[in-house]
Design a protein around this motif. Sequence first.
Motif, PDB file in Angstrom:
ATOM      1  N   ILE A 186       0.825  -1.209   0.000  1.00 23.25           N
ATOM      2  CA  ILE A 186       0.000   0.000   0.000  1.00 23.25           C
ATOM      3  C   ILE A 186       0.860   1.259   0.000  1.00 23.25           C
ATOM      4  O   ILE A 186       1.818   1.380   0.757  1.00 23.25           O
ATOM      5  CB  ILE A 186      -0.943  -0.013   1.229  1.00 23.25           C
ATOM      6  CG1 ILE A 186      -2.060  -1.028   0.963  1.00 23.25           C
ATOM      7  CG2 ILE A 186      -1.505   1.383   1.499  1.00 23.25           C
ATOM      8  CD1 ILE A 186      -2.945  -1.281   2.134  1.00 23.25           C
ATOM      9  N   ILE A 187       0.494   2.184  -0.902  1.00 22.34           N
ATOM     10  CA  ILE A 187       1.135   3.505  -0.925  1.00 22.34           C
ATOM     11  C   ILE A 187       0.012   4.533  -0.913  1.00 22.34           C
ATOM     12  O   ILE A 187      -0.885   4.477  -1.757  1.00 22.34           O
ATOM     13  CB  ILE A 187       1.984   3.699  -2.202  1.00 22.34           C
ATOM     14  CG1 ILE A 187       3.116   2.664  -2.251  1.00 22.34           C
ATOM     15  CG2 ILE A 187       2.557   5.120  -2.255  1.00 22.34           C
ATOM     16  CD1 ILE A 187       3.922   2.706  -3.557  1.00 22.34           C
ATOM     17  N   ALA A 188       0.048   5.451   0.030  1.00 22.10           N
ATOM     18  CA  ALA A 188      -0.963   6.508   0.072  1.00 22.10           C
ATOM     19  C   ALA A 188      -0.285   7.807   0.490  1.00 22.10           C
ATOM     20  O   ALA A 188       0.820   7.796   1.020  1.00 22.10           O
ATOM     21  CB  ALA A 188      -2.079   6.136   1.047  1.00 22.10           C
ATOM     22  N   ASN A 189      -0.959   8.920   0.224  1.00 23.88           N
ATOM     23  CA  ASN A 189      -0.393  10.205   0.674  1.00 23.88           C
ATOM     24  C   ASN A 189      -1.172  10.688   1.885  1.00 23.88           C
ATOM     25  O   ASN A 189      -2.369  10.913   1.814  1.00 23.88           O
ATOM     26  CB  ASN A 189      -0.394  11.242  -0.450  1.00 23.88           C
ATOM     27  CG  ASN A 189      -1.779  11.616  -0.922  1.00 23.88           C
ATOM     28  OD1 ASN A 189      -2.645  10.761  -1.062  1.00 23.88           O
ATOM     29  ND2 ASN A 189      -2.005  12.896  -1.158  1.00 23.88           N
ATOM     30  N   GLY A 190      -0.494  10.784   2.986  1.00 27.42           N
ATOM     31  CA  GLY A 190      -1.128  11.184   4.243  1.00 27.42           C
ATOM     32  C   GLY A 190      -1.376   9.966   5.111  1.00 27.42           C
ATOM     33  O   GLY A 190      -1.804   8.912   4.624  1.00 27.42           O
ATOM     34  N   ALA A 243      -3.640   6.563   4.400  1.00 25.66           N
ATOM     35  CA  ALA A 243      -2.956   5.264   4.422  1.00 25.66           C
ATOM     36  C   ALA A 243      -3.682   4.304   5.370  1.00 25.66           C
ATOM     37  O   ALA A 243      -3.882   3.131   5.050  1.00 25.66           O
ATOM     38  CB  ALA A 243      -1.496   5.433   4.828  1.00 25.66           C
ATOM     39  N   MET A 244      -4.097   4.813   6.523  1.00 24.90           N
ATOM     40  CA  MET A 244      -4.841   3.983   7.484  1.00 24.90           C
ATOM     41  C   MET A 244      -6.170   3.537   6.886  1.00 24.90           C
ATOM     42  O   MET A 244      -6.557   2.377   6.993  1.00 24.90           O
ATOM     43  CB  MET A 244      -5.129   4.775   8.773  1.00 24.90           C
ATOM     44  CG  MET A 244      -3.891   5.201   9.519  1.00 24.90           C
ATOM     45  SD  MET A 244      -3.120   3.842  10.375  1.00 24.90           S
ATOM     46  CE  MET A 244      -3.987   3.957  11.920  1.00 24.90           C
ATOM     47  N   SER A 245      -6.893   4.474   6.260  1.00 23.44           N
ATOM     48  CA  SER A 245      -8.180   4.127   5.653  1.00 23.44           C
ATOM     49  C   SER A 245      -7.988   3.077   4.574  1.00 23.44           C
ATOM     50  O   SER A 245      -8.811   2.175   4.418  1.00 23.44           O
ATOM     51  CB  SER A 245      -8.830   5.358   5.015  1.00 23.44           C
ATOM     52  OG  SER A 245      -8.822   6.428   5.898  1.00 23.44           O
ATOM     53  N   SER A 287      -5.395  -8.313   2.756  1.00 15.91           N
ATOM     54  CA  SER A 287      -4.587  -7.974   3.916  1.00 15.91           C
ATOM     55  C   SER A 287      -3.394  -7.136   3.458  1.00 15.91           C
ATOM     56  O   SER A 287      -2.767  -7.431   2.441  1.00 15.91           O
ATOM     57  CB  SER A 287      -4.100  -9.242   4.615  1.00 15.91           C
ATOM     58  OG  SER A 287      -3.351 -10.024   3.720  1.00 15.91           O
ATOM     59  N   ALA A 288      -3.122  -6.093   4.203  1.00 19.46           N
ATOM     60  CA  ALA A 288      -2.077  -5.151   3.820  1.00 19.46           C
ATOM     61  C   ALA A 288      -0.698  -5.683   4.177  1.00 19.46           C
ATOM     62  O   ALA A 288      -0.498  -6.264   5.235  1.00 19.46           O
ATOM     63  CB  ALA A 288      -2.312  -3.808   4.515  1.00 19.46           C
ATOM     64  N   ALA A 289       0.267  -5.480   3.262  1.00 23.49           N
ATOM     65  CA  ALA A 289       1.650  -5.894   3.512  1.00 23.49           C
ATOM     66  C   ALA A 289       2.424  -4.825   4.269  1.00 23.49           C
ATOM     67  O   ALA A 289       3.521  -5.074   4.765  1.00 23.49           O
ATOM     68  CB  ALA A 289       2.347  -6.188   2.181  1.00 23.49           C
ATOM     69  N   ASN A 290       1.845  -3.621   4.297  1.00 22.65           N
ATOM     70  CA  ASN A 290       2.573  -2.510   4.917  1.00 22.65           C
ATOM     71  C   ASN A 290       1.662  -1.302   5.080  1.00 22.65           C
ATOM     72  O   ASN A 290       0.575  -1.232   4.488  1.00 22.65           O
ATOM     73  CB  ASN A 290       3.756  -2.093   4.037  1.00 22.65           C
ATOM     74  CG  ASN A 290       3.282  -1.523   2.714  1.00 22.65           C
ATOM     75  OD1 ASN A 290       2.977  -2.282   1.790  1.00 22.65           O
ATOM     76  ND2 ASN A 290       3.153  -0.220   2.630  1.00 22.65           N
ATOM     77  N   PHE A 291       2.153  -0.358   5.842  1.00 18.85           N
ATOM     78  CA  PHE A 291       1.626   1.006   5.901  1.00 18.85           C
ATOM     79  C   PHE A 291       2.706   1.861   5.273  1.00 18.85           C
ATOM     80  O   PHE A 291       3.875   1.734   5.636  1.00 18.85           O
ATOM     81  CB  PHE A 291       1.422   1.381   7.377  1.00 18.85           C
ATOM     82  CG  PHE A 291       1.191   2.848   7.631  1.00 18.85           C
ATOM     83  CD1 PHE A 291      -0.091   3.329   7.837  1.00 18.85           C
ATOM     84  CD2 PHE A 291       2.260   3.736   7.687  1.00 18.85           C
ATOM     85  CE1 PHE A 291      -0.307   4.677   8.077  1.00 18.85           C
ATOM     86  CE2 PHE A 291       2.056   5.088   7.929  1.00 18.85           C
ATOM     87  CZ  PHE A 291       0.763   5.560   8.129  1.00 18.85           C
TER      88      PHE A 291
END
Length: 399
Positions: free
Chosen positions: A272-276, A280-282, A293-297
């Motif tokens: 997962i790659i997100a800005n903020g 990222a949590m959402s 299932s997420a591999a990372n934050f």
Amino acid sequence: MTENENETENETENEERIAVDLYEYQGKQYFARFGIPTSPGGVADTVDEAVVQADAAGYPVVVKAQVKVGGRGKAGGIKLAADAAEARRHAEAILGMDIKGHVVHRLWVEHASDIAREYYASFTLDRPAKLHLGMLSAEGGVEIEEVAATNPDAIARLHVDPVRGIDRGAVADWVERAGLDEAARAQATDLLVELYRCYVDGDCDLAEINPLILTTDGRVHALDAKVTLDDNASFRHPEWAEYAATESEDPREVMAKEKGLNYIGLSGTVGIIANGAGLAMSTLDVVNQVGGSAANFLDIGGGANADVMAAALEVINADPAVRSIFVNIFGGITRVDEVAKGVIEALARVDLRSPIVLRLDGTNADAGRALLAPHLSDRLLSEPTMLDGARRAVALVGS
Ligand code: GDP
Ligand code: MN
């Protein structure tokens, strides 16, 4: 948006995190800068290095596990050695030892002291009083909480007004009140003034010495060091960069750290790659909600450029558990067309193992999507919403 705003945003989002609690050896080195006496010694990451350091320090030596947890002595992480063979045996036993969940990777080897008395000394902030607080006890060596619980009168306190600063006479009086031995008083007074300077000028939240010792030959010095830095002051301490947290066990986090990314490794299969941080949590939640299932934050922060995006994709690509990557960007200050350029550049630089699903929305989203259109394939897909993107990324895990 101007260049400047962009820079400011990048700085706050990607600022290097300082390890706030120092290891004993780092604390002792910090003390030394303020003239606080410690025993001569050195660090060692291997058994052979430990023997070299022991030879240099001069026997007898003490071999000390470097972990950020107290009670190392009781746990078997601190051992005296009379000669090189014994130093070697202790180093072998202590390296790799698990102390309260902390694995020992580094040792501090110093010339052993002949202890006559063990005291306790610290400076910290008394928030309710809005004053600095010194605590001093003739009953050191054990946890101060234990002394506070069983014999609270054994701890002498000294409040210091941060504006007026410390007064040597008041410190001398404090040393006497604490009941330190006559032979230790003058040296302890000097040392405590230095400890206060270290605490204030060194921007510590806590500067603690336990034990502060009086040796049989009449010298007072710090046998242990517990220093907690105030990371709000890191802007005026470029030298703190050496304390940047690199002790993570997770090789993915070590790599992310080196690239200055805000990354936490998890155990799933969707990178997962997100800005903020909030987004990222959402994104993690939505991926879970649709059965993945997420591999990372990973929060790439605001104003992410091609370099940041390439670094983020590289770190995720290096995780063998990752089967698909979900890039979820909602452009606010961040411009989606800049992010798109970053993705395109990253694709050219990084040889990706997993397909990427993009959800790009917000500022300049149309321009961003237009830039990406010619690059879309079954390895680079675009979805209009976060939920669609999450579903697609999770579906790709099984493909
Ligand atoms: P902690 O248990 O993690 O707080 O580690 P310390 O560095 O405070 O060491 C624990 C105890 O080991 C001290 O209170 C001392 O009694 C003992 N110790 C540490 N260094 C020496 C040394 O140089 N000589 C002697 N004789 N004892 C030491
Ligand atoms: Mn200690």
